[in-house]
Design an enzyme around this catalytic site. Structure first.
Site, PDB file in Angstrom:
ATOM      1  N   HIS A 198      -4.853  -3.534   6.175  1.00 38.70           N
ATOM      2  CA  HIS A 198      -4.549  -3.464   4.724  1.00 38.70           C
ATOM      3  C   HIS A 198      -5.916  -3.930   4.127  1.00 38.70           C
ATOM      4  O   HIS A 198      -6.310  -5.026   3.840  1.00 38.70           O
ATOM      5  CB  HIS A 198      -3.571  -4.701   4.395  1.00 38.70           C
ATOM      6  CG  HIS A 198      -3.488  -5.231   3.147  1.00 38.70           C
ATOM      7  ND1 HIS A 198      -2.834  -4.388   2.117  1.00 38.70           N
ATOM      8  CD2 HIS A 198      -3.852  -6.442   2.329  1.00 38.70           C
ATOM      9  CE1 HIS A 198      -2.985  -4.953   0.709  1.00 38.70           C
ATOM     10  NE2 HIS A 198      -3.325  -6.095   1.049  1.00 38.70           N
TER      11      HIS A 198
ATOM     12  N   ASP B 162       0.778  -1.347  -0.111  1.00 33.80           N
ATOM     13  CA  ASP B 162      -0.030   0.271  -0.023  1.00 33.80           C
ATOM     14  C   ASP B 162       1.045   1.368   0.022  1.00 33.80           C
ATOM     15  O   ASP B 162       0.509   2.148  -0.675  1.00 33.80           O
ATOM     16  CB  ASP B 162      -1.027  -0.056   1.254  1.00 33.80           C
ATOM     17  CG  ASP B 162      -1.557  -1.380   1.407  1.00 33.80           C
ATOM     18  OD1 ASP B 162      -2.268  -1.882   0.515  1.00 33.80           O
ATOM     19  OD2 ASP B 162      -1.461  -1.961   2.301  1.00 33.80           O
TER      20      ASP B 162
HETATM   21  P1  NAD Z   1      -1.991 -18.578  -4.293  1.00 39.40           P
HETATM   22  O1  NAD Z   1      -3.412 -19.089  -3.827  1.00 39.40           O
HETATM   23  O2  NAD Z   1      -1.543 -18.405  -5.510  1.00 39.40           O
HETATM   24  O3  NAD Z   1      -1.121 -19.319  -3.022  1.00 39.40           O
HETATM   25  C1  NAD Z   1      -1.416 -19.520  -1.880  1.00 39.40           C
HETATM   26  C2  NAD Z   1      -0.603 -20.891  -1.553  1.00 39.40           C
HETATM   27  O4  NAD Z   1      -0.725 -21.041  -0.005  1.00 39.40           O
HETATM   28  C3  NAD Z   1      -1.262 -22.076  -2.137  1.00 39.40           C
HETATM   29  O5  NAD Z   1      -0.269 -22.719  -2.680  1.00 39.40           O
HETATM   30  C4  NAD Z   1      -1.845 -22.903  -0.933  1.00 39.40           C
HETATM   31  O6  NAD Z   1      -1.690 -24.439  -1.377  1.00 39.40           O
HETATM   32  C5  NAD Z   1      -1.064 -22.577   0.040  1.00 39.40           C
HETATM   33  N1  NAD Z   1      -1.469 -22.645   1.395  1.00 39.40           N
HETATM   34  C6  NAD Z   1      -2.863 -22.666   1.799  1.00 39.40           C
HETATM   35  N2  NAD Z   1      -2.898 -22.940   3.031  1.00 39.40           N
HETATM   36  C7  NAD Z   1      -1.747 -23.157   3.417  1.00 39.40           C
HETATM   37  C8  NAD Z   1      -1.287 -23.565   4.629  1.00 39.40           C
HETATM   38  N3  NAD Z   1      -1.941 -24.009   5.674  1.00 39.40           N
HETATM   39  N4  NAD Z   1      -0.064 -23.636   4.900  1.00 39.40           N
HETATM   40  C9  NAD Z   1       0.887 -23.686   3.947  1.00 39.40           C
HETATM   41  N5  NAD Z   1       0.655 -23.425   2.629  1.00 39.40           N
HETATM   42  C10 NAD Z   1      -0.942 -23.063   2.563  1.00 39.40           C
HETATM   43  O7  NAD Z   1      -2.264 -17.126  -3.461  1.00 39.40           O
HETATM   44  P2  NAD Z   1      -1.297 -15.959  -3.556  1.00 39.40           P
HETATM   45  O8  NAD Z   1      -1.726 -15.118  -4.729  1.00 39.40           O
HETATM   46  O9  NAD Z   1       0.154 -16.429  -3.684  1.00 39.40           O
HETATM   47  O10 NAD Z   1      -1.608 -15.172  -2.267  1.00 39.40           O
HETATM   48  C11 NAD Z   1      -1.270 -15.625  -0.857  1.00 39.40           C
HETATM   49  C12 NAD Z   1      -2.046 -14.627  -0.085  1.00 39.40           C
HETATM   50  O11 NAD Z   1      -1.350 -13.442  -0.048  1.00 39.40           O
HETATM   51  C13 NAD Z   1      -3.507 -14.725  -0.035  1.00 39.40           C
HETATM   52  O12 NAD Z   1      -4.012 -14.386   1.196  1.00 39.40           O
HETATM   53  C14 NAD Z   1      -3.617 -13.036  -0.751  1.00 39.40           C
HETATM   54  O13 NAD Z   1      -4.897 -12.525  -0.410  1.00 39.40           O
HETATM   55  C15 NAD Z   1      -2.552 -12.297   0.128  1.00 39.40           C
HETATM   56  N6  NAD Z   1      -2.158 -11.178  -0.294  1.00 39.40           N
HETATM   57  C16 NAD Z   1      -1.685 -10.200   0.372  1.00 39.40           C
HETATM   58  C17 NAD Z   1      -1.149  -8.976  -0.063  1.00 39.40           C
HETATM   59  C18 NAD Z   1      -0.650  -7.786   1.027  1.00 39.40           C
HETATM   60  O14 NAD Z   1      -0.471  -6.802   0.634  1.00 39.40           O
HETATM   61  N7  NAD Z   1      -1.008  -8.091   2.174  1.00 39.40           N
HETATM   62  C19 NAD Z   1      -1.115  -8.720  -1.192  1.00 39.40           C
HETATM   63  C20 NAD Z   1      -1.272  -9.802  -2.054  1.00 39.40           C
HETATM   64  C21 NAD Z   1      -1.895 -10.890  -1.761  1.00 39.40           C
HETATM   65  C1  LMR Z   2      -3.671  -6.828  -2.706  1.00 39.28           C
HETATM   66  O1  LMR Z   2      -3.899  -5.691  -2.016  1.00 39.28           O
HETATM   67  O2  LMR Z   2      -3.349  -6.590  -3.950  1.00 39.28           O
HETATM   68  C2  LMR Z   2      -4.023  -8.047  -2.028  1.00 39.28           C
HETATM   69  O3  LMR Z   2      -4.236  -7.830  -0.812  1.00 39.28           O
HETATM   70  C3  LMR Z   2      -5.120  -8.875  -2.705  1.00 39.28           C
HETATM   71  C4  LMR Z   2      -6.341  -8.348  -2.356  1.00 39.28           C
HETATM   72  O4  LMR Z   2      -7.167  -9.126  -1.878  1.00 39.28           O
HETATM   73  O5  LMR Z   2      -6.727  -6.994  -2.572  1.00 39.28           O
END
Ligand code: NAD
Ligand code: LMR
Length: 327
Positions: free
Chosen positions: A189, A161
């Site tokens: 977030h 962000d």
């Molecule tokens: P994704 O689905 O591509 O990958 C997530 C992975 O986590 C999968 O491979 C899944 O098998 C694994 N997983 C699920 N449960 C698990 C567990 N208990 N232990 C270990 N691994 C586990 O998702 P992504 O696009 O890589 O996103 C991951 C997370 O990050 C999501 O929650 C997404 O919303 C979040 N995210 C946060 C931000 C932020 O700024 N904070 C930004 C983008 C994404």
């Molecule tokens: C983001 O900000 O890109 C991630 O947290 C994904 C979402 O769910 O918004």
């Protein structure tokens, strides 16, 4: 040569993992002289573990000089063992039309278990950074399970962000990105987050003296930053990944760089008017590698106070929603 540090990453075969691991192994996160051992944790699902094997093969094939070992596991007790950094990325991501609150219960259960295991088996100096959404509350949930590791070791990522806000301000002002400084993120977030533009500077001058369009700062700017994640999901059909991995590199790199000033979500302890027991984004200054002090004392005008109250309410509501889980 320094002793390798152990870096545990959950969700290692996911989208973010695929952008993140190679940057950790190349030295972008901990520096060009810090060897690492990657401890990769995936869900106990055949497809995910198979994909993890492929990612590990690719890491081998990069021949990174700093990568001194790879652990692949679905057992958190193995994956977090002696870890110096625990990067909690794995979670169910948000799909089109979903709000982060929808994910609270599903993901909360994961973070209870991981918080307990980290507390039991990670290194004495372990630091935890949470990315999996809803990141602030997942971080709070994980920290709630820790008896050995102090709450300040648990941080959640709002750096994406901050980076988004910096980029938007630079575009609006027509300046190079590096001219924008001190833009910090307060709160969740989520779309309620508050990018505190009044404290930002552009080429050393107050951002509000360069961008005099207050209506834009209070409206479209805050909205674009707050809803950028949803905009990316709408465009890609998948949530942000490369920029999220990049932000986690920045989050940790800043946390291991004394003097760095940046936004992270930390236990609020009542600062800036947030409820004491929630994890809220705010500015910090890194003191020693892995440790930080919150920068207090930024004055908040009526607009900022209202924005902080709104994001605080959302975080307090999320905490109330999972209160039974963490009791
Ligand atoms: P994704 O689905 O591509 O990958 C997530 C992975 O986590 C999968 O491979 C899944 O098998 C694994 N997983 C699920 N449960 C698990 C567990 N208990 N232990 C270990 N691994 C586990 O998702 P992504 O696009 O890589 O996103 C991951 C997370 O990050 C999501 O929650 C997404 O919303 C979040 N995210 C946060 C931000 C932020 O700024 N904070 C930004 C983008 C994404
Ligand atoms: C983001 O900000 O890109 C991630 O947290 C994904 C979402 O769910 O918004």
């Amino acid at each position: 040569m320094k002793t390798p540090i152990r870096v545990a990453v959950t969700g290692a075969a996911g989208q973010i993992g695929y952008s993140l691991l190679f940057r950790i192994a190349s030295g972008a996160m901990f520096g060009p002289d810090q060897p690492v051992i990657l401890q990769l944790i995936e869900a106990p699902i055949e497809k995910a573990l198979k994909a993890l094997e492929g990612v590990a093969m690719e890491l081998d094939d990069c021949a990174f000089p700093l990568l001194k070992g790879i652990v692949q596991t679905s057992d958190p007790a193995v994956g977090f063992k002696d870890a110096n950094w625990c990067l909690l990325v794995g979670a169910k991501p948000r799909g089109p039309g979903m709000e982060r609150a929808d994910l609270l219960k599903d993901n909360g259960a994961i973070f209870i278990g991981q918080g307990r295991t980290i507390d039991a088996v990670a290194a004495a100096d372990a630091r935890i950074a949470v990315v999996g959404n809803p990141a602030n509350t997942n971080c709070m949930i994980a920290a709630s399970q820790a008896k050995r590791l102090p709450a300040e070791r648990f941080t959640a990522m709002v750096r994406l962000d901050q980076n988004r806000a910096q980029s938007q301000l630079a575009k609006k002002a027509g300046v190079d990105l590096t001219a924008v400084k001190d833009i910090f993120i307060y709160g969740n977030h989520s779309p309620t987050m508050f990018p505190a533009f009044a404290h930002a500077t552009i080429n050393g001058a107050p951002a509000t003296s360069v961008i005099t369009d207050t209506a834009w700062l209070q409206g479209p700017f805050c909205e674009t930053v707050g809803k950028r994640g949803a905009a990316i999901i709408a465009a890609r059909g998948l949530s942000s990944a490369a920029s999220a991995a990049n932000a986690l590199v920045d989050h940790v790199r800043s946390l291991v760089t004394p003097g760095a000033i940046h936004s992270i979500a930390v236990k609020s302890e009542g600062r800036y008017g947030f409820d004491a027991n929630i994890w809220a984004g705010m500015p910090v200054r890194t003191t020693t590698p892995g440790s930080y002090e919150v920068i207090e004392g930024y004055a908040m005008d009526a607009f900022a106070q209202a924005k902080i109250a709104a994001t605080n309410k959302e975080l307090a509501d999320e905490r109330a929603f999972v209160a039974e889980m963490i009791a």
